[in-house]
Design an enzyme around this catalytic site. Structure first.
Site, short mmCIF file in Angstrom:
data_model
loop_
_atom_site.label_atom_id
_atom_site.label_comp_id
_atom_site.label_asym_id
_atom_site.label_seq_id
_atom_site.Cartn_x
_atom_site.Cartn_y
_atom_site.Cartn_z
N CYS A 44 -17.62 5.27 -24.95
CA CYS A 44 -18.92 5.91 -25.10
C CYS A 44 -19.52 6.36 -23.79
CB CYS A 44 -19.85 4.97 -25.84
SG CYS A 44 -19.21 4.63 -27.47
N GLY A 94 0.78 -1.23 0.00
CA GLY A 94 0.00 0.00 0.00
C GLY A 94 0.81 1.28 0.00
N1 LLP Z 1 -1.26 -6.80 -0.36
C1 LLP Z 1 -2.58 -6.96 -0.43
C2 LLP Z 1 -3.21 -7.99 0.40
C3 LLP Z 1 -3.35 -6.16 -1.28
O1 LLP Z 1 -4.67 -6.33 -1.34
C4 LLP Z 1 -2.71 -5.19 -2.08
C5 LLP Z 1 -3.48 -4.34 -3.00
C6 LLP Z 1 -1.31 -5.06 -1.99
C7 LLP Z 1 -0.62 -5.88 -1.11
C8 LLP Z 1 -0.53 -4.09 -2.82
O2 LLP Z 1 -0.89 -2.78 -2.66
P1 LLP Z 1 -0.01 -1.65 -3.36
O3 LLP Z 1 1.37 -1.70 -2.71
O4 LLP Z 1 0.10 -1.98 -4.80
O5 LLP Z 1 -0.73 -0.40 -3.12
N2 LLP Z 1 -6.76 -0.89 -8.16
C9 LLP Z 1 -6.34 0.05 -7.13
C10 LLP Z 1 -5.44 -0.60 -6.11
C11 LLP Z 1 -6.05 -1.81 -5.45
C12 LLP Z 1 -5.11 -2.43 -4.46
C13 LLP Z 1 -5.58 -3.78 -4.07
N3 LLP Z 1 -4.74 -4.45 -3.14
C14 LLP Z 1 -5.65 1.23 -7.78
O6 LLP Z 1 -5.53 1.26 -9.01
O7 LLP Z 1 -5.26 2.18 -7.10
#
Ligand code: LLP
Length: 445
Positions: A373, A261
């Site tokens: 669209c 995150g």
């Molecule tokens: N670990 C778990 C359990 C997760 O659910 C996620 C992301 C991560 C790690 C990695 O998070 P990151 O470091 O990439 O922020 N589609 C959304 C983001 C959804 C994230 C879902 N889970 C966007 O485009 O901002």
């Protein structure tokens, strides 16, 4: 001859800085308004692979992996595959010594196809279908992160001892991020609440399953979180829960996964994530809490996705038309919400840069829109682009390496863009463009 051509340094400043942290590490100015990525001119990439195209800088991905490993040398770094999964990228991740977080049999299939070591894979997800669980067990993934009581029973019935398990906990920590990606707070679909006692109940249920071996706890407070204090608070609460597990069940858990995150900047001025500060504060918090609860230090895991691949990516579009509305100018490109739904899903904002020729130094705010669209198909609002921008010009949108390829759709039966990696002057097609034949091949009539 223009003033900018007469005075090269002026021309340079008119072309603008390539903000570090937003653009890939290898990006630099080329000739005649071009940019080079991995040593390859963007105009050349557009000519060879067409537009829209996702470009990915291998150097940036590898450097991010190394920076995480050196900031946190004793912590397992598990790349969150949901941010961008392709065989090429997973090979780099494996070579850089990272582990991998997958959340479906499909992501696991890609990992399996490049022989990603099962001993370095964690399997996530609030819903794991029987097919997901069977695929995870068959490949022998090291850890499955359980997320519901039903799943604990289903996995217990399918697995053979010892299947390592982590329990996903909702620590009740606000990551101060967009609601759709805030997962540390109560009352959303992920995990077992710490506060309500559901997490301890889940631990009891795992312990009651003879085929499962509980090795630790997991939390993920959300995505695009920049406040280190939120991660620190979650870490403290999780160690507190490990102590509660110890006193209630006499069990010392050996692992703690603090999720991913970590925020990245998308535009100049966006806050960036202090990785070293995060490393220092998390380690200090875990050390302190463990010693005050008289617990041995667990092996820590973190799961960055966006921070590894986000700024490695650039999307290249071609302008199809420039339309002057009543009060706004719309620059319409050959992609849109099918290759980047993030502005409509999360109100995400991007910077946009024209490339490939010398542009007028004067500009005005425009709205960059896609080909789909709906009026909401907007890629970037109020970005200043040159006043002489016209159909046929190229636009580059940085910071599109994470959650673009993976969120892409076929809306309006538009084929998804290719993914092209660049490194040391060489471009390589990682994922080819989706064709009409691809689209028709699933439709059986
Ligand atoms: N670990 C778990 C359990 C997760 O659910 C996620 C992301 C991560 C790690 C990695 O998070 P990151 O470091 O990439 O922020 N589609 C959304 C983001 C959804 C994230 C879902 N889970 C966007 O485009 O901002």
């Amino acid at each position: 001859m223009t003033l900018a051509e007469l005075i090269p340094t002026l021309g340079e400043s008119l072309r603008g800085q390539l903000e570090p942290g937003i653009w890939p590490r290898s990006v630099c100015h080329g000739t005649d308004g071009d940019l080079l990525l991995g040593g390859v001119p963007l105009t050349q990439l557009a000519a060879r692979f067409g537009t829209p195209a996702y470009l990915l800088d291998e150097l940036t991905v590898r450097q991010h992996c190394r920076e995480y490993r050196s900031a946190l040398p004793d912590v397992e770094i598990a790349y969150a595959g949901k941010s961008m999964t392709s065989r090429g990228v997973l090979r780099w991740i494996a070579e850089e010594g990272l582990s991998l977080d997958v959340c479906s049999a499909g992501e696991l299939a890609v990992a399996r196809s490049v022989d990603f070591p099962a001993s370095r894979i964690l399997f996530h997800g609030n819903v794991k279908t029987p097919e997901d669980l069977k695929a995870a067990i068959a490949y022998g993934v090291d850890r499955i992160v359980v997320d519901s009581l039903d799943e604990i029973e289903q996995l217990g019935a399918l697995a053979r001892y010892p299947q390592n398990v982590l329990v996903r906990v909702t620590p009740g920590v606000d990551g101060h991020t967009h609601k759709a990606i805030a997962t540390g707070v109560e009352d959303q679909k992920f995990g077992f609440s710490l506060r309500s006692g559901a997490a301890l109940e889940a631990v009891a249920r795992v312990l009651a399953q003879p085929s499962l071996r509980l090795v630790g706890l997991h939390c993920h407070i959300g995505s695009q979180v920049s406040r280190v204090a939120s991660f620190e608070e979650a870490a403290r609460l999780m160690v507190g829960l490990m102590a509660a597990v110890h006193s209630r069940f006499g069990l010392t858990l050996s692992q703690l996964d603090l999720g991913g995150g970590h925020a990245v900047p998308y535009r100049c001025g966006d806050s960036s994530f202090d990785l070293q500060g995060y490393a220092d504060r998390i380690l200090r918090a875990v050390n302190f809490e463990c010693s005050s609860h008289r617990l041995p230090l667990p092996r820590l895991t973190i799961e960055p996705g966006r921070a590894i691949v986000g700024s490695a990516g650039v999307t290249l579009y071609r302008v199809v038309t420039v339309k002057h509305g009543v009060s706004r100018t719309f620059v319409a490109v050959d992609g849109g919400m099918s290759d980047n739904p993030r502005p409509s899903l999360y109100g995400a904002r991007y910077s946009v840069r024209p490339v490939g020729r010398r542009f007028s130094p004067t500009g005005h705010p425009v709205t960059v829109v896609g080909r789909h669209c709906e009026a909401g198909d907007v890629l970037a609002e109020d970005v200043v682009l040159p006043s002489d921008l016209r159909a046929g010009d190229l636009l580059a949108v940085p910071c599109t390496g994470a959650y673009h390829h993976s969120l892409a759709s076929n809306y309006n039966m538009v084929g998804r863009p290719p993914v092209v990696s660049v490194h040391d002057g060489v471009a390589r097609l990682l994922v080819r463009r989706e064709t009409e034949e691809d689209l028709l091949s699933r439709d059986l009539g």
